[in-house]
Scaffold this motif. Structure first.
Motif, PDB file in Angstrom:
ATOM      1  N   SER A  73      17.185  32.007   5.106  1.00 50.79           N
ATOM      2  CA  SER A  73      17.088  31.061   6.035  1.00 50.79           C
ATOM      3  C   SER A  73      16.674  31.571   7.668  1.00 50.79           C
ATOM      4  CB  SER A  73      18.372  29.891   6.105  1.00 50.79           C
ATOM      5  OG  SER A  73      19.503  30.793   6.385  1.00 50.79           O
ATOM      6  N   GLY A  74      17.376  32.959   7.489  1.00 49.61           N
ATOM      7  CA  GLY A  74      17.162  33.547   8.885  1.00 49.61           C
ATOM      8  C   GLY A  74      15.786  33.980   8.849  1.00 49.61           C
ATOM      9  N   VAL A  75      15.305  34.476   7.745  1.00 49.38           N
ATOM     10  CA  VAL A  75      13.490  34.699   7.768  1.00 49.38           C
ATOM     11  C   VAL A  75      12.772  33.450   8.194  1.00 49.38           C
ATOM     12  CG1 VAL A  75      11.592  35.516   6.565  1.00 49.38           C
ATOM     13  CG2 VAL A  75      13.860  36.967   6.545  1.00 49.38           C
ATOM     14  N   LEU A  76      13.140  32.558   7.393  1.00 48.60           N
ATOM     15  CA  LEU A  76      12.300  31.137   7.496  1.00 48.60           C
ATOM     16  C   LEU A  76      12.294  30.583   8.872  1.00 48.60           C
ATOM     17  CD1 LEU A  76      13.276  29.469   4.427  1.00 48.60           C
ATOM     18  CD2 LEU A  76      10.923  30.460   4.810  1.00 48.60           C
ATOM     19  N   TYR A  77      13.432  30.728   9.673  1.00 46.77           N
ATOM     20  CA  TYR A  77      13.575  30.254  11.084  1.00 46.77           C
ATOM     21  C   TYR A  77      13.360  31.249  12.103  1.00 46.77           C
ATOM     22  CZ  TYR A  77      16.171  26.440   9.024  1.00 46.77           C
ATOM     23  OH  TYR A  77      16.465  25.082   8.350  1.00 46.77           O
ATOM     24  N   GLY A  78      13.077  32.505  11.600  1.00 44.12           N
ATOM     25  CA  GLY A  78      12.650  33.637  12.570  1.00 44.12           C
ATOM     26  C   GLY A  78      14.033  34.110  13.199  1.00 44.12           C
ATOM     27  N   ASN A  79      15.046  33.865  12.635  1.00 39.84           N
ATOM     28  CA  ASN A  79      16.403  34.423  13.363  1.00 39.84           C
ATOM     29  C   ASN A  79      16.647  36.028  12.966  1.00 39.84           C
ATOM     30  OD1 ASN A  79      16.583  32.000  14.639  1.00 39.84           O
ATOM     31  ND2 ASN A  79      17.940  31.352  12.863  1.00 39.84           N
ATOM     32  N   VAL A  80      15.937  36.386  11.949  1.00 38.47           N
ATOM     33  CA  VAL A  80      16.309  37.634  11.242  1.00 38.47           C
ATOM     34  C   VAL A  80      15.193  38.747  11.450  1.00 38.47           C
ATOM     35  CG1 VAL A  80      16.666  39.098   9.147  1.00 38.47           C
ATOM     36  CG2 VAL A  80      18.029  36.781   9.375  1.00 38.47           C
ATOM     37  N   ASP A  81      15.529  40.122  11.960  1.00 40.16           N
ATOM     38  CA  ASP A  81      14.265  40.642  12.363  1.00 40.16           C
ATOM     39  C   ASP A  81      13.615  41.307  10.978  1.00 40.16           C
ATOM     40  OD1 ASP A  81      12.763  42.769  13.262  1.00 40.16           O
ATOM     41  OD2 ASP A  81      14.381  44.247  13.799  1.00 40.16           O
ATOM     42  N   HIS A  82      12.337  41.131  11.050  1.00 36.47           N
ATOM     43  CA  HIS A  82      11.584  41.637   9.718  1.00 36.47           C
ATOM     44  C   HIS A  82      11.707  42.821   9.192  1.00 36.47           C
ATOM     45  CE1 HIS A  82       9.871  37.531   9.079  1.00 36.47           C
ATOM     46  NE2 HIS A  82       9.654  37.378  10.262  1.00 36.47           N
ATOM     47  N   ASP A  83      12.029  43.743  10.438  1.00 36.92           N
ATOM     48  CA  ASP A  83      12.215  45.359   9.930  1.00 36.92           C
ATOM     49  C   ASP A  83      13.187  45.736   9.133  1.00 36.92           C
ATOM     50  OD1 ASP A  83       9.939  45.650  11.705  1.00 36.92           O
ATOM     51  OD2 ASP A  83      11.352  46.288  13.261  1.00 36.92           O
ATOM     52  N   CYS A  84      14.305  44.839   8.797  1.00 40.47           N
ATOM     53  CA  CYS A  84      15.615  44.959   7.869  1.00 40.47           C
ATOM     54  C   CYS A  84      15.038  44.589   6.827  1.00 40.47           C
ATOM     55  CB  CYS A  84      16.621  44.143   8.423  1.00 40.47           C
ATOM     56  SG  CYS A  84      16.656  42.655   8.326  1.00 40.47           S
ATOM     57  N   LEU A  85      14.192  43.905   6.494  1.00 34.83           N
ATOM     58  CA  LEU A  85      13.510  43.414   5.018  1.00 34.83           C
ATOM     59  C   LEU A  85      12.365  44.086   4.636  1.00 34.83           C
ATOM     60  CD1 LEU A  85      14.329  39.617   5.399  1.00 34.83           C
ATOM     61  CD2 LEU A  85      15.670  41.351   4.341  1.00 34.83           C
ATOM     62  N   GLU A  86      11.826  44.018   3.514  1.00 39.43           N
ATOM     63  CA  GLU A  86      10.526  44.354   3.380  1.00 39.43           C
ATOM     64  C   GLU A  86       9.575  43.417   3.777  1.00 39.43           C
ATOM     65  OE1 GLU A  86      13.097  45.804  -0.285  1.00 39.43           O
ATOM     66  OE2 GLU A  86      13.089  44.078   0.770  1.00 39.43           O
ATOM     67  N   LYS A  87       8.333  43.694   4.179  1.00 38.09           N
ATOM     68  CA  LYS A  87       7.493  42.956   5.085  1.00 38.09           C
ATOM     69  C   LYS A  87       6.878  41.888   4.059  1.00 38.09           C
ATOM     70  CE  LYS A  87       6.994  45.494   9.008  1.00 38.09           C
ATOM     71  NZ  LYS A  87       6.627  45.027  10.279  1.00 38.09           N
ATOM     72  N   LEU A  88       6.429  42.491   2.973  1.00 45.76           N
ATOM     73  CA  LEU A  88       5.866  41.663   1.829  1.00 45.76           C
ATOM     74  C   LEU A  88       6.832  40.522   1.257  1.00 45.76           C
ATOM     75  CD1 LEU A  88       3.973  43.953  -0.327  1.00 45.76           C
ATOM     76  CD2 LEU A  88       2.854  42.577   1.680  1.00 45.76           C
ATOM     77  N   GLN A  89       8.170  40.775   1.096  1.00 44.65           N
ATOM     78  CA  GLN A  89       9.032  39.869   0.601  1.00 44.65           C
ATOM     79  C   GLN A  89       9.156  38.775   1.638  1.00 44.65           C
ATOM     80  OE1 GLN A  89      10.534  40.267  -2.271  1.00 44.65           O
ATOM     81  NE2 GLN A  89      11.421  38.192  -2.080  1.00 44.65           N
ATOM     82  N   ALA A  90       9.074  38.810   2.988  1.00 42.36           N
ATOM     83  CA  ALA A  90       9.498  38.075   4.059  1.00 42.36           C
ATOM     84  C   ALA A  90       8.348  37.153   4.044  1.00 42.36           C
ATOM     85  CB  ALA A  90       9.814  38.785   5.316  1.00 42.36           C
ATOM     86  N   ALA A  91       7.001  37.664   3.908  1.00 45.12           N
ATOM     87  CA  ALA A  91       5.969  37.001   3.813  1.00 45.12           C
ATOM     88  C   ALA A  91       5.774  35.845   2.566  1.00 45.12           C
ATOM     89  CB  ALA A  91       4.619  37.961   4.105  1.00 45.12           C
TER      90      ALA A  91
END
Length: 105
Positions: A73-91
């Protein structure tokens, strides 16, 4: 390692509404923000009526995903920094999650 168990005494099959019976338990990986991992023990149930298996997932997990609900939910709302996750997974999450589900978390 954590053992997850709900307080519900009887479980109902989401397919046919019959009573489920306990089958076994299995490990499930949970990824947190920052790449930390731990393992949960999830109970599995079997339906004698429709012969299907069901996992008992806690609120912190989403079916078929390893990351916690808060991270997704943090990725979807933009609250979580994408650097902590794999960028492809977040996309993938941002592109694949329907609009209505995005706002129901």
């Amino acid at each position: 390692m954590f053992f997850v168990e709900s307080s519900v005494t009887t479980h109902m099959c989401p397919i046919c509404q019959a009573t489920l019976r306990y089958r076994d338990s299995r490990p499930r990986i949970r990824k947190k923000e920052g790449g930390l991992k731990d393992q949960l023990i999830i109970r599995r149930f079997y339906c004698k009526n429709c012969h299907s298996y069901h996992n008992e997932l806690p609120d912190c997990l989403v079916p078929y995903k390893h990351y916690e609900t808060e991270v997704i939910s943090g990725v979807l709302y933009g609250n979580v920094d994408h650097d902590c996750l794999e960028k492809l997974q977040a996309a993938f999450w941002v592109g694949q999650v329907p609009y209505a589900w995005k706002y129901s978390l």
